[in-house]
Motif scaffolding. Sequence first.
Motif, PDB file in Angstrom:
ATOM      1  N   ALA A 317       0.816  -1.219   0.000  1.00 35.51           N
ATOM      2  CA  ALA A 317       0.000   0.000   0.000  1.00 35.51           C
ATOM      3  C   ALA A 317       0.846   1.263   0.000  1.00 35.51           C
ATOM      4  N   SER A 318       2.101   1.146   0.406  1.00 43.25           N
ATOM      5  CA  SER A 318       2.985   2.318   0.280  1.00 43.25           C
ATOM      6  C   SER A 318       4.407   1.837   0.020  1.00 43.25           C
ATOM      7  N   PHE A 319       5.174   2.693  -0.640  1.00 41.07           N
ATOM      8  CA  PHE A 319       6.516   2.288  -1.083  1.00 41.07           C
ATOM      9  C   PHE A 319       7.408   3.515  -1.053  1.00 41.07           C
ATOM     10  N   THR A 320       8.576   3.367  -0.394  1.00 43.01           N
ATOM     11  CA  THR A 320       9.494   4.518  -0.353  1.00 43.01           C
ATOM     12  C   THR A 320      10.859   4.187  -0.935  1.00 43.01           C
ATOM     13  N   GLY A 321      11.090   2.963  -1.320  1.00 39.77           N
ATOM     14  CA  GLY A 321      12.374   2.613  -1.914  1.00 39.77           C
ATOM     15  C   GLY A 321      12.564   1.115  -1.846  1.00 39.77           C
ATOM     16  N   ARG A 326       5.105  -0.957   2.764  1.00 40.53           N
ATOM     17  CA  ARG A 326       4.171  -1.351   3.828  1.00 40.53           C
ATOM     18  C   ARG A 326       3.013  -2.108   3.189  1.00 40.53           C
ATOM     19  N   MET A 327       2.645  -3.223   3.827  1.00 37.76           N
ATOM     20  CA  MET A 327       1.555  -4.034   3.284  1.00 37.76           C
ATOM     21  C   MET A 327       0.303  -3.887   4.141  1.00 37.76           C
ATOM     22  N   ILE A 328      -0.826  -4.236   3.548  1.00 42.63           N
ATOM     23  CA  ILE A 328      -2.069  -4.308   4.318  1.00 42.63           C
ATOM     24  C   ILE A 328      -2.121  -5.702   4.949  1.00 42.63           C
ATOM     25  N   GLY A 329      -2.344  -5.775   6.252  1.00 42.25           N
ATOM     26  CA  GLY A 329      -2.402  -7.068   6.944  1.00 42.25           C
ATOM     27  C   GLY A 329      -1.036  -7.723   7.029  1.00 42.25           C
ATOM     28  N   ASN A 330      -1.035  -8.997   7.335  1.00 40.09           N
ATOM     29  CA  ASN A 330       0.238  -9.693   7.556  1.00 40.09           C
ATOM     30  C   ASN A 330       0.640 -10.615   6.407  1.00 40.09           C
ATOM     31  N   ALA A 331      -0.309 -10.911   5.527  1.00 38.12           N
ATOM     32  CA  ALA A 331       0.002 -11.851   4.445  1.00 38.12           C
ATOM     33  C   ALA A 331       0.771 -11.156   3.331  1.00 38.12           C
ATOM     34  N   GLY A 332       1.619 -11.898   2.671  1.00 40.67           N
ATOM     35  CA  GLY A 332       2.196 -11.336   1.454  1.00 40.67           C
ATOM     36  C   GLY A 332       3.658 -10.971   1.562  1.00 40.67           C
ATOM     37  N   PRO A 333       4.142 -10.114   0.668  1.00 40.44           N
ATOM     38  CA  PRO A 333       3.344  -9.344  -0.274  1.00 40.44           C
ATOM     39  C   PRO A 333       2.790 -10.211  -1.408  1.00 40.44           C
ATOM     40  N   VAL A 334       1.568  -9.860  -1.812  1.00 36.92           N
ATOM     41  CA  VAL A 334       0.900 -10.606  -2.867  1.00 36.92           C
ATOM     42  C   VAL A 334       0.835  -9.780  -4.152  1.00 36.92           C
ATOM     43  N   GLY A 335       0.662  -8.476  -4.018  1.00 40.29           N
ATOM     44  CA  GLY A 335       0.555  -7.600  -5.190  1.00 40.29           C
ATOM     45  C   GLY A 335       0.618  -6.150  -4.736  1.00 40.29           C
ATOM     46  N   ILE A 336       0.134  -5.252  -5.589  1.00 43.81           N
ATOM     47  CA  ILE A 336       0.234  -3.815  -5.299  1.00 43.81           C
ATOM     48  C   ILE A 336      -1.154  -3.190  -5.474  1.00 43.81           C
ATOM     49  N   CYS A 337      -1.596  -2.407  -4.487  1.00 40.36           N
ATOM     50  CA  CYS A 337      -2.883  -1.715  -4.658  1.00 40.36           C
ATOM     51  C   CYS A 337      -2.626  -0.267  -5.114  1.00 40.36           C
ATOM     52  N   GLY A 338      -3.695   0.490  -5.341  1.00 44.74           N
ATOM     53  CA  GLY A 338      -3.600   1.809  -5.961  1.00 44.74           C
ATOM     54  C   GLY A 338      -2.601   2.752  -5.308  1.00 44.74           C
ATOM     55  N   SER A 339      -2.653   2.883  -3.971  1.00 44.36           N
ATOM     56  CA  SER A 339      -1.746   3.827  -3.309  1.00 44.36           C
ATOM     57  C   SER A 339      -0.300   3.380  -3.493  1.00 44.36           C
ATOM     58  N   TYR A 347       8.458   6.958  -7.193  1.00 42.07           N
ATOM     59  CA  TYR A 347       9.845   6.560  -6.937  1.00 42.07           C
ATOM     60  C   TYR A 347      10.614   6.420  -8.262  1.00 42.07           C
ATOM     61  N   LEU A 348       9.967   5.796  -9.239  1.00 44.53           N
ATOM     62  CA  LEU A 348      10.625   5.588 -10.537  1.00 44.53           C
ATOM     63  C   LEU A 348      10.903   6.918 -11.238  1.00 44.53           C
ATOM     64  N   VAL A 349       9.936   7.841 -11.125  1.00 41.94           N
ATOM     65  CA  VAL A 349      10.112   9.157 -11.761  1.00 41.94           C
ATOM     66  C   VAL A 349      11.234   9.918 -11.058  1.00 41.94           C
ATOM     67  N   LYS A 350      11.176   9.928  -9.733  1.00 42.46           N
ATOM     68  CA  LYS A 350      12.136  10.700  -8.943  1.00 42.46           C
ATOM     69  C   LYS A 350      13.564  10.194  -9.144  1.00 42.46           C
ATOM     70  N   ASN A 351      13.703   8.891  -9.273  1.00 39.40           N
ATOM     71  CA  ASN A 351      15.043   8.308  -9.417  1.00 39.40           C
ATOM     72  C   ASN A 351      15.433   8.090 -10.871  1.00 39.40           C
ATOM     73  N   GLY A 417      -8.547   8.963  -1.719  1.00 40.92           N
ATOM     74  CA  GLY A 417      -8.038  10.183  -1.100  1.00 40.92           C
ATOM     75  C   GLY A 417      -7.362   9.908   0.222  1.00 40.92           C
ATOM     76  N   ASN A 418      -7.875   8.942   0.939  1.00 34.85           N
ATOM     77  CA  ASN A 418      -7.349   8.699   2.280  1.00 34.85           C
ATOM     78  C   ASN A 418      -6.016   7.985   2.293  1.00 34.85           C
ATOM     79  N   TYR A 419      -5.851   7.078   1.354  1.00 35.76           N
ATOM     80  CA  TYR A 419      -4.667   6.231   1.427  1.00 35.76           C
ATOM     81  C   TYR A 419      -3.527   6.669   0.512  1.00 35.76           C
ATOM     82  N   ILE A 420      -3.794   7.505  -0.503  1.00 39.40           N
ATOM     83  CA  ILE A 420      -2.677   7.870  -1.378  1.00 39.40           C
ATOM     84  C   ILE A 420      -1.767   8.874  -0.680  1.00 39.40           C
ATOM     85  N   ASN A 421      -0.508   8.831  -1.052  1.00 35.56           N
ATOM     86  CA  ASN A 421       0.451   9.833  -0.607  1.00 35.56           C
ATOM     87  C   ASN A 421       0.315  11.014  -1.576  1.00 35.56           C
TER      88      ASN A 421
END
Length: 495
Positions: A317-321, A326-339, A347-351, A417-421
């Motif tokens: 649900a969030s990625f800084t490098g 950070r994942m939702i819950g304890n399982a995974g990581p399984v995939g990537i959600c919108g946020s 990150y890709l643009v900035k770097n 709106g709530n979960y995106i950075n």
Amino acid sequence: MIELKIFENGKSHVIETKPGETLLTILQKHGYSVYAPCGGRGTCGKCLINIKDKGHVLSCTYYPEKNIEVILPGKVESTILTGQTDCLEDLQLDINNAGYLTGNPYGAAVDIGTTTVVLYFLDMLTGKIEKISSFLNPQNIYGADVITRIGYCQEYENSLKELQMAVVNEINRSLDDFTKEVKCTPENLEKLVFVGNTNMLHILLGEYPVSMALAPFTQKFIDTQTKTGNQSELNVNANAGIVTLPCISAYVGADIVAGLAALKVSHKNYLFIDIGTNGEIALVKGKEIYTCATAAGPTFEGANISCGMAAVSGAIASFTGNNHYRMIGNAGPVGICGSGIIDIMAYLVKNRLVDESGLLHETFIIHKKNNIRVTQDDIREIQLAKSTVYSGIKTLLNVVGLSFTSVEALFIAGGFGNYINIHSALLIGLLSYEIKDKIYPVGNSTGIGALQYLKSDFFKKKSDTIIKQYHYTELSDLDEFTTEFALNMNFNQYV
Ligand code: FES
């Protein structure tokens, strides 16, 4: 006959079936929920199911011909936004409400999202919220977005009823759980208010939605619809009042009307956006309300991304490098959600791992063992989606004669709106830097709006006023939108 032995959450169950149907169809017919964003068309690659001694197969293209053992992933938890925020109305229950049918009346406000459904249960005598419950919309198995679900209605006989009952049955389960918990009966459920996009409300009421997917995109109704309990399949009092809030157009629904009415603001000029599987935009200029819809698609809900998924357990649900996520819950990581997708893109643009045009130098690996990665095709999907939303807002501002700097606030509805950075959203050009200090997530404004409608006639009048003040702009009719869309595909915001 063949036998399918299904393993799920440590339990097993045997299904007997005839050959000739896909594994997806068999599982759906027997009540198993399989994530199938393309509605079984074999194009999204997301309906993978593990078969013992064979491995993963696309369940919508796999036809079992002999006895097999099927291992389903455990049920996923949904993280659904339900809370109230300071930006939203919290009205008192009308004390003049009278004429209840029982001595212990309850009401429910139901927000039917394309992805999630939230129910707020209200004691109609005290105004107390007794319970908030939520579930993933079971129509997900017919497609992640409204267009895919409409396509399903078009292709298969009785499919509208199937879609309608998928959500009605699950709502009934929530209603039954509630009546058991508060020790009342369905007779005590006397008032239900429904909100959702125009398509969701059509399916709820059993109205054929196909004309909304075909030019000139017309709908069967946009006005408030009222029914009684015995005119519905809901487990409620036969004389219960059932209401759907009014919509604006085929693609600007009661969700936007409820959200706008729920906003508690003193600003004169402001934007309100709701980005789900479709992007709905409202611009308030004094007493006038201008609206439009963008075909952003379900990218920000993970559906068009190779490792994308809904915001459920196991999603990044969030990625800084590298290795910092950070994942939702304890399982995974399984995939990537919108946020998470927006963070990774930032990150890709900035770097400089993607260039301004969106060219990805090499597939970006996030978790090698679980094969979670971002590909060039994913970047193209994100470009399309972010440009659609940004260009929709910019075009509407231009039409009305305002600019990003002249609006006083941008309110963003829902989980998006709530979960995106916000910083990541600015960096990839989804939102404008010109408004960066005036962006406010408002939470589940749609559900809170439905709740206010249940409580107060004042709110009903407020939503009726919105219907009198709106103007709708069809973006696909405007050359200006096409130009903006092309201009905003690049990542040139990061300087
Ligand atoms: S590929 Fe099977 S549902 Fe999309």
